[in-house]
Each structure stands twice: as C-alpha cells, then as structure tokens.
Design a protein around this motif. Structure first.
Motif, PDB file in Angstrom:
ATOM      1  N   GLU A 165       0.832  -1.208   0.000  1.00 17.02           N
ATOM      2  CA  GLU A 165       0.000   0.000   0.000  1.00 17.02           C
ATOM      3  C   GLU A 165       0.867   1.260   0.000  1.00 17.02           C
ATOM      4  O   GLU A 165       0.553   2.241  -0.693  1.00 17.02           O
ATOM      5  N   LEU A 166       1.961   1.240   0.757  1.00 20.54           N
ATOM      6  CA  LEU A 166       2.883   2.387   0.756  1.00 20.54           C
ATOM      7  C   LEU A 166       3.482   2.601  -0.629  1.00 20.54           C
ATOM      8  O   LEU A 166       3.589   3.743  -1.101  1.00 20.54           O
ATOM      9  N   GLU A 167       3.885   1.506  -1.281  1.00 19.57           N
ATOM     10  CA  GLU A 167       4.467   1.597  -2.630  1.00 19.57           C
ATOM     11  C   GLU A 167       3.439   2.116  -3.636  1.00 19.57           C
ATOM     12  O   GLU A 167       3.767   2.914  -4.511  1.00 19.57           O
ATOM     13  N   ILE A 168       2.203   1.676  -3.510  1.00 19.75           N
ATOM     14  CA  ILE A 168       1.141   2.154  -4.402  1.00 19.75           C
ATOM     15  C   ILE A 168       0.913   3.646  -4.197  1.00 19.75           C
ATOM     16  O   ILE A 168       0.800   4.412  -5.174  1.00 19.75           O
ATOM     17  N   ASN A 169       0.873   4.100  -2.946  1.00 19.37           N
ATOM     18  CA  ASN A 169       0.688   5.527  -2.662  1.00 19.37           C
ATOM     19  C   ASN A 169       1.864   6.356  -3.197  1.00 19.37           C
ATOM     20  O   ASN A 169       1.667   7.433  -3.766  1.00 19.37           O
ATOM     21  N   ARG A 170       3.082   5.851  -3.016  1.00 22.39           N
ATOM     22  CA  ARG A 170       4.272   6.550  -3.517  1.00 22.39           C
ATOM     23  C   ARG A 170       4.234   6.650  -5.038  1.00 22.39           C
ATOM     24  O   ARG A 170       4.527   7.693  -5.618  1.00 22.39           O
ATOM     25  N   LEU A 171       3.829   5.557  -5.678  1.00 22.76           N
ATOM     26  CA  LEU A 171       3.737   5.544  -7.137  1.00 22.76           C
ATOM     27  C   LEU A 171       2.649   6.498  -7.630  1.00 22.76           C
ATOM     28  O   LEU A 171       2.864   7.249  -8.596  1.00 22.76           O
ATOM     29  N   ASN A 172       1.515   6.509  -6.958  1.00 25.41           N
ATOM     30  CA  ASN A 172       0.427   7.429  -7.331  1.00 25.41           C
ATOM     31  C   ASN A 172       0.851   8.887  -7.171  1.00 25.41           C
ATOM     32  O   ASN A 172       0.451   9.752  -7.964  1.00 25.41           O
ATOM     33  N   ASP A 173       1.671   9.169  -6.157  1.00 25.09           N
ATOM     34  CA  ASP A 173       2.176  10.532  -5.970  1.00 25.09           C
ATOM     35  C   ASP A 173       3.072  10.938  -7.137  1.00 25.09           C
ATOM     36  O   ASP A 173       2.978  12.074  -7.631  1.00 25.09           O
ATOM     37  N   ILE A 174       3.935  10.039  -7.592  1.00 27.02           N
ATOM     38  CA  ILE A 174       4.815  10.326  -8.727  1.00 27.02           C
ATOM     39  C   ILE A 174       3.994  10.556  -9.994  1.00 27.02           C
ATOM     40  O   ILE A 174       4.241  11.498 -10.758  1.00 27.02           O
ATOM     41  N   ILE A 175       2.989   9.712 -10.190  1.00 29.62           N
ATOM     42  CA  ILE A 175       2.146   9.822 -11.393  1.00 29.62           C
ATOM     43  C   ILE A 175       1.369  11.138 -11.392  1.00 29.62           C
ATOM     44  O   ILE A 175       1.345  11.866 -12.391  1.00 29.62           O
ATOM     45  N   SER A 176       0.754  11.475 -10.256  1.00 31.77           N
ATOM     46  CA  SER A 176      -0.043  12.710 -10.201  1.00 31.77           C
ATOM     47  C   SER A 176       0.848  13.953 -10.225  1.00 31.77           C
ATOM     48  O   SER A 176       0.463  14.981 -10.799  1.00 31.77           O
ATOM     49  N   ALA A 177       2.042  13.889  -9.651  1.00 32.80           N
ATOM     50  CA  ALA A 177       2.956  15.041  -9.663  1.00 32.80           C
ATOM     51  C   ALA A 177       3.408  15.374 -11.077  1.00 32.80           C
ATOM     52  O   ALA A 177       3.697  16.539 -11.383  1.00 32.80           O
ATOM     53  N   ASN A 178       3.465  14.385 -11.934  1.00 35.12           N
ATOM     54  CA  ASN A 178       3.892  14.600 -13.319  1.00 35.12           C
ATOM     55  C   ASN A 178       2.716  14.762 -14.274  1.00 35.12           C
ATOM     56  O   ASN A 178       2.919  14.868 -15.489  1.00 35.12           O
ATOM     57  N   GLY A 179       1.495  14.735 -13.754  1.00 34.86           N
ATOM     58  CA  GLY A 179       0.308  14.924 -14.577  1.00 34.86           C
ATOM     59  C   GLY A 179       0.085  13.817 -15.593  1.00 34.86           C
ATOM     60  O   GLY A 179      -0.431  14.064 -16.685  1.00 34.86           O
ATOM     61  N   LEU A 180       0.462  12.596 -15.234  1.00 36.85           N
ATOM     62  CA  LEU A 180       0.320  11.459 -16.149  1.00 36.85           C
ATOM     63  C   LEU A 180      -0.965  10.686 -15.844  1.00 36.85           C
ATOM     64  O   LEU A 180      -1.475  10.718 -14.727  1.00 36.85           O
ATOM     65  N   THR A 181      -1.465  10.002 -16.845  1.00 33.93           N
ATOM     66  CA  THR A 181      -2.601   9.094 -16.648  1.00 33.93           C
ATOM     67  C   THR A 181      -2.114   7.683 -16.942  1.00 33.93           C
ATOM     68  O   THR A 181      -1.980   7.284 -18.099  1.00 33.93           O
ATOM     69  N   ILE A 182      -1.831   6.985 -15.879  1.00 33.50           N
ATOM     70  CA  ILE A 182      -1.266   5.636 -15.997  1.00 33.50           C
ATOM     71  C   ILE A 182      -2.125   4.685 -15.175  1.00 33.50           C
ATOM     72  O   ILE A 182      -2.530   5.002 -14.055  1.00 33.50           O
ATOM     73  N   SER A 183      -2.386   3.516 -15.762  1.00 37.92           N
ATOM     74  CA  SER A 183      -3.161   2.494 -15.044  1.00 37.92           C
ATOM     75  C   SER A 183      -2.575   1.116 -15.336  1.00 37.92           C
ATOM     76  O   SER A 183      -1.815   0.934 -16.294  1.00 37.92           O
ATOM     77  N   ALA A 184      -2.970   0.166 -14.536  1.00 41.32           N
ATOM     78  CA  ALA A 184      -2.511  -1.218 -14.717  1.00 41.32           C
ATOM     79  C   ALA A 184      -3.048  -1.816 -16.007  1.00 41.32           C
ATOM     80  O   ALA A 184      -2.462  -2.748 -16.554  1.00 41.32           O
ATOM     81  N   ALA A 185      -4.151  -1.286 -16.519  1.00 40.21           N
ATOM     82  CA  ALA A 185      -4.745  -1.795 -17.756  1.00 40.21           C
ATOM     83  C   ALA A 185      -3.839  -1.554 -18.963  1.00 40.21           C
ATOM     84  O   ALA A 185      -3.961  -2.235 -19.981  1.00 40.21           O
ATOM     85  N   GLN A 186      -2.904  -0.623 -18.868  1.00 38.61           N
ATOM     86  CA  GLN A 186      -1.983  -0.344 -19.961  1.00 38.61           C
ATOM     87  C   GLN A 186      -0.848  -1.355 -20.046  1.00 38.61           C
ATOM     88  O   GLN A 186      -0.099  -1.359 -21.016  1.00 38.61           O
ATOM     89  N   PHE A 187      -0.720  -2.198 -19.026  1.00 41.83           N
ATOM     90  CA  PHE A 187       0.404  -3.138 -18.981  1.00 41.83           C
ATOM     91  C   PHE A 187       0.272  -4.223 -20.042  1.00 41.83           C
ATOM     92  O   PHE A 187      -0.801  -4.747 -20.300  1.00 41.83           O
ATOM     93  N   ASP A 188       1.401  -4.524 -20.642  1.00 43.91           N
ATOM     94  CA  ASP A 188       1.527  -5.661 -21.543  1.00 43.91           C
ATOM     95  C   ASP A 188       2.859  -6.317 -21.238  1.00 43.91           C
ATOM     96  O   ASP A 188       3.847  -5.630 -20.932  1.00 43.91           O
ATOM     97  N   LYS A 189       2.896  -7.615 -21.324  1.00 42.94           N
ATOM     98  CA  LYS A 189       4.106  -8.367 -20.979  1.00 42.94           C
ATOM     99  C   LYS A 189       5.304  -7.942 -21.830  1.00 42.94           C
ATOM    100  O   LYS A 189       6.447  -8.011 -21.392  1.00 42.94           O
ATOM    101  N   SER A 190       5.037  -7.482 -23.048  1.00 40.66           N
ATOM    102  CA  SER A 190       6.123  -7.079 -23.941  1.00 40.66           C
ATOM    103  C   SER A 190       6.872  -5.847 -23.416  1.00 40.66           C
ATOM    104  O   SER A 190       8.013  -5.593 -23.824  1.00 40.66           O
ATOM    105  N   LEU A 191       6.274  -5.078 -22.506  1.00 39.51           N
ATOM    106  CA  LEU A 191       6.944  -3.914 -21.947  1.00 39.51           C
ATOM    107  C   LEU A 191       8.190  -4.310 -21.160  1.00 39.51           C
ATOM    108  O   LEU A 191       9.120  -3.514 -21.024  1.00 39.51           O
ATOM    109  N   LEU A 192       8.214  -5.530 -20.658  1.00 42.70           N
ATOM    110  CA  LEU A 192       9.361  -5.987 -19.857  1.00 42.70           C
ATOM    111  C   LEU A 192      10.625  -6.156 -20.701  1.00 42.70           C
ATOM    112  O   LEU A 192      11.722  -6.167 -20.170  1.00 42.70           O
ATOM    113  N   SER A 193      10.457  -6.291 -22.011  1.00 37.28           N
ATOM    114  CA  SER A 193      11.626  -6.489 -22.873  1.00 37.28           C
ATOM    115  C   SER A 193      12.515  -5.252 -22.916  1.00 37.28           C
ATOM    116  O   SER A 193      13.676  -5.318 -23.334  1.00 37.28           O
TER     117      SER A 193
END
Length: 196
Positions: A165-193
C-alpha cells in the motif's frame, strides 16, 4: 495480461479442491507406480537372490537375523521412481485441465505470479527508470503493485500488505505530480523487454 476481479471465497474453495485432489492423486499414483515397478523389475533379482541364499543356507547351520534382512532386495529406487512418475503424471493432468472452468481463477493467479516473478527480477532497473518519470516503468510498477495487492488479498497475506500500500501511494504521488494518466490496464508483458 489484464487484472480481473476474483471472488475470494470461490477461489479459496476451488484451490482447496485442487490441492486435496492433487495430493490424493499423487499418493495413489505413487503407490500404484511403485507397486508395478517393484512387481515387474524386482521379482527376477529377488528370485535369483532367494535361490542363491537357499544354497548357502544349506551350507550354514545358523543364520543371524540381520543377515536375513540384508538378503532381501531394497525397493527404494523403485518407490522413488514411482513418486517421480506420479509427479509427472499429476503435472500433465494439471496442465491438460488448466483451461477447465474449475481452474479459471487458479490458473489466472498462477499466471499473475509468473509475471510478478519476471517483473521482480528486473525491479531494480524498473524502479530506477520510474524515478526519472519513465512512463513504461511507471506502467509496469502500477501493474506490479496492484497485482501484488490482489494476490496478497486472495492468499490472506496481511504481513506485507502495508508495504505494498505504501508503494502504491508513492507511485500514485509520482504519477499525479507529473500529470500522467497511468493504469494497470496499460500493462503488456512485452513492456518488460525494455529492461534486461
């Protein structure tokens, strides 16, 4: 892979059925395979050993109790091979049934844990990239932490939930501070490459 909602009670019920079924099948097949291997492969050497020992017994008047035990052949290797064959058979059965409706939730969680392991192996690099506001890294971390939360809730792992939960809150702070719209639905396994 997309995160899907799972009914925890249904998941636990099906998981318990699969675990009990696996253990019963493993035990039954181990006994069956061990017995068959012993009856097929152990009879010939045992018959030869009994004939040799019968001729030796005629020559010796007294036989100690310990030497009788040494004359009987050991079936450990046949029993071990039976267990290995049973494990292989159970793995093949589980693999063939993975698409069955009974296994839907279990197979989903298994796949999720496999992806989590792949992410964990690259987590240090991903976190470093996320600190420099790399969107791909942020998407991966978003998926990773949300999937961890889901698996921990399903497995009743409350010890590490606060860290996630702490990591999720920290990540959400980074995302909102940069004005990004990021969600888990955007994930694809190919991103790991992108990360070696």
């Amino acid at each position: 892979m997309q995160l899907i909602d799972i009914n925890k009670a249904e998941y636990r019920k099906k998981l318990n059925i699969v675990i009990v079924g696996f253990l019963v099948t493993l035990l039954s097949l181990s006994l069956l395979f061990g017995s068959v291997l012993i009856s097929v492969f152990s009879d010939v050497p045992y018959a030869m050993a009994t004939q040799d020992s019968a001729s030796k017994v005629e020559q010796v008047d007294t036989v100690q109790e310990g030497s009788k035990e040494e004359q009987s052949p050991s079936n450990f290797k046949f029993n071990l091979l039976g267990v290995i064959l049973a494990l292989l058979a159970c793995a093949a059965i589980l693999h063939s049934l993975r698409k069955h409706t009974l296994f839907t939730e279990i197979y989903y969680v298994w796949q999720l844990k496999q992806i989590q392991n792949q992410i964990y192996r690259k987590l240090k690099q991903i976190k470093q990239s996320a600190e420099s506001q790399d969107e791909v890294a942020l998407i991966i971390l978003c998926f990773y932490y949300q999937s961890l939360r889901q698996v921990y809730q399903l497995d009743d792992n409350t010890l590490t939930m606060s860290t996630v939960e702490l990591e999720i809150n920290r990540l959400n702070d980074i995302i909102s501070a940069n004005g990004l719209t990021i969600s888990a639905a955007q994930f694809d396994k190919s991103l790991l490459s992108s990360y070696s």
